[in-house]
Design an enzyme around this catalytic site. Sequence first.
Site, PDB file in Angstrom:
ATOM      1  N   ASN A   1       5.736  50.421   9.596  1.00 20.56           N
ATOM      2  CA  ASN A   1       4.763  51.309   8.957  1.00 20.56           C
ATOM      3  C   ASN A   1       3.540  51.513   9.840  1.00 20.56           C
ATOM      4  OD1 ASN A   1       6.254  51.691   6.532  1.00 20.56           O
ATOM      5  ND2 ASN A   1       5.639  49.636   5.908  1.00 20.56           N
TER       6      ASN A   1
ATOM      7  N   ARG B   1      -1.428  52.690  17.402  1.00 20.00           N
ATOM      8  CA  ARG B   1      -1.868  51.429  16.791  1.00 20.00           C
ATOM      9  C   ARG B   1      -1.002  50.262  17.236  1.00 20.00           C
ATOM     10  NH1 ARG B   1      -2.171  52.443  10.676  1.00 20.00           N
ATOM     11  NH2 ARG B   1      -2.330  50.203  10.692  1.00 20.00           N
TER      12      ARG B   1
ATOM     13  N   ARG C   1       0.759  42.761   8.157  1.00 16.86           N
ATOM     14  CA  ARG C   1       1.749  42.057   8.971  1.00 16.86           C
ATOM     15  C   ARG C   1       1.242  40.717   9.482  1.00 16.86           C
ATOM     16  NH1 ARG C   1       0.365  46.587  10.391  1.00 16.86           N
ATOM     17  NH2 ARG C   1       1.533  48.454   9.974  1.00 16.86           N
TER      18      ARG C   1
ATOM     19  N   LYS D   1      15.848  47.355   9.283  1.00 13.93           N
ATOM     20  CA  LYS D   1      15.600  48.193  10.455  1.00 13.93           C
ATOM     21  C   LYS D   1      15.058  47.364  11.612  1.00 13.93           C
ATOM     22  CE  LYS D   1      12.996  51.831  12.569  1.00 13.93           C
ATOM     23  NZ  LYS D   1      11.742  52.531  12.566  1.00 13.93           N
TER      24      LYS D   1
ATOM     25  N   PRO E   1      19.722  50.893  14.277  1.00 14.89           N
ATOM     26  CA  PRO E   1      18.497  51.010  13.492  1.00 14.89           C
ATOM     27  C   PRO E   1      18.378  52.411  12.886  1.00 14.89           C
ATOM     28  CG  PRO E   1      18.040  50.203  15.719  1.00 14.89           C
ATOM     29  CD  PRO E   1      19.456  50.652  15.692  1.00 14.89           C
TER      30      PRO E   1
ATOM     31  N   ASP F   1      15.689  54.791  10.892  1.00 13.35           N
ATOM     32  CA  ASP F   1      14.309  54.961  10.472  1.00 13.35           C
ATOM     33  C   ASP F   1      14.271  55.301   8.981  1.00 13.35           C
ATOM     34  OD1 ASP F   1      11.720  56.845  10.159  1.00 13.35           O
ATOM     35  OD2 ASP F   1      11.432  55.389  11.776  1.00 13.35           O
TER      36      ASP F   1
ATOM     37  N   HIS G   1      12.549  57.342   7.539  1.00 12.67           N
ATOM     38  CA  HIS G   1      12.362  58.779   7.315  1.00 12.67           C
ATOM     39  C   HIS G   1      13.641  59.566   7.567  1.00 12.67           C
ATOM     40  CE1 HIS G   1       8.131  58.031   6.827  1.00 12.67           C
ATOM     41  NE2 HIS G   1       8.114  57.387   7.986  1.00 12.67           N
TER      42      HIS G   1
END
Length: 185
Positions: free
Chosen positions: A67, A72, A117, A159, A176, A178, A180
């Site tokens: 997320n 970042r 996290r 994932k 993996p 995603d 989305h």
Amino acid sequence: ELDCDEADWNNIWKSYLDMDTDYAGIAKLIADGDDVHLKEAYAYGSGVRILRQDLWEMIVTFMISQNNNIKRITNSVDLLCRRIDGSAEGEELYTFPKPLEVPDEVFDDRSMGFGYRAPYLKEIYEYGANNPDWLDNLRKMSYDEAMESLLTRKGIGKKVANCICLFGLHHVDAFPIDTHAKPSL
């Protein structure tokens, strides 16, 4: 192109760049097959290699990636490495901190950008420190065994576990997906 001596090529880069995998053979299997979607995917992504990356780095960075966006993620990883490495000011290359190298207070520092996290990262660093054979054991496991082991760790979902299996353990059968991406039926 890569500029290094033969020893560095053989000891580091050849494996890292996955040069021993027969990508031409894989291309031929795809070309000779009947799967139109696979052929289109190969045409789009031909030349891409699955790098053989450091397992610990893949565990931590994919946990940070959840997320999150690339800017970042990069910032958090950079801050973690800079804070722990202790390299001279102005140097741009830092080592990635291993278990036992990160004090607990780093995970409480909100400026690191770990967000929710942070407790998961703290736990994985503690787990890595208390179980020094874990990474070697993961390397010996099949894809299914590695997935099962990774999924027992807090902060590692399906994932992220698949990303770790693919990029850190080179299980090329890992896939993996995603959150989305929606499969078409």
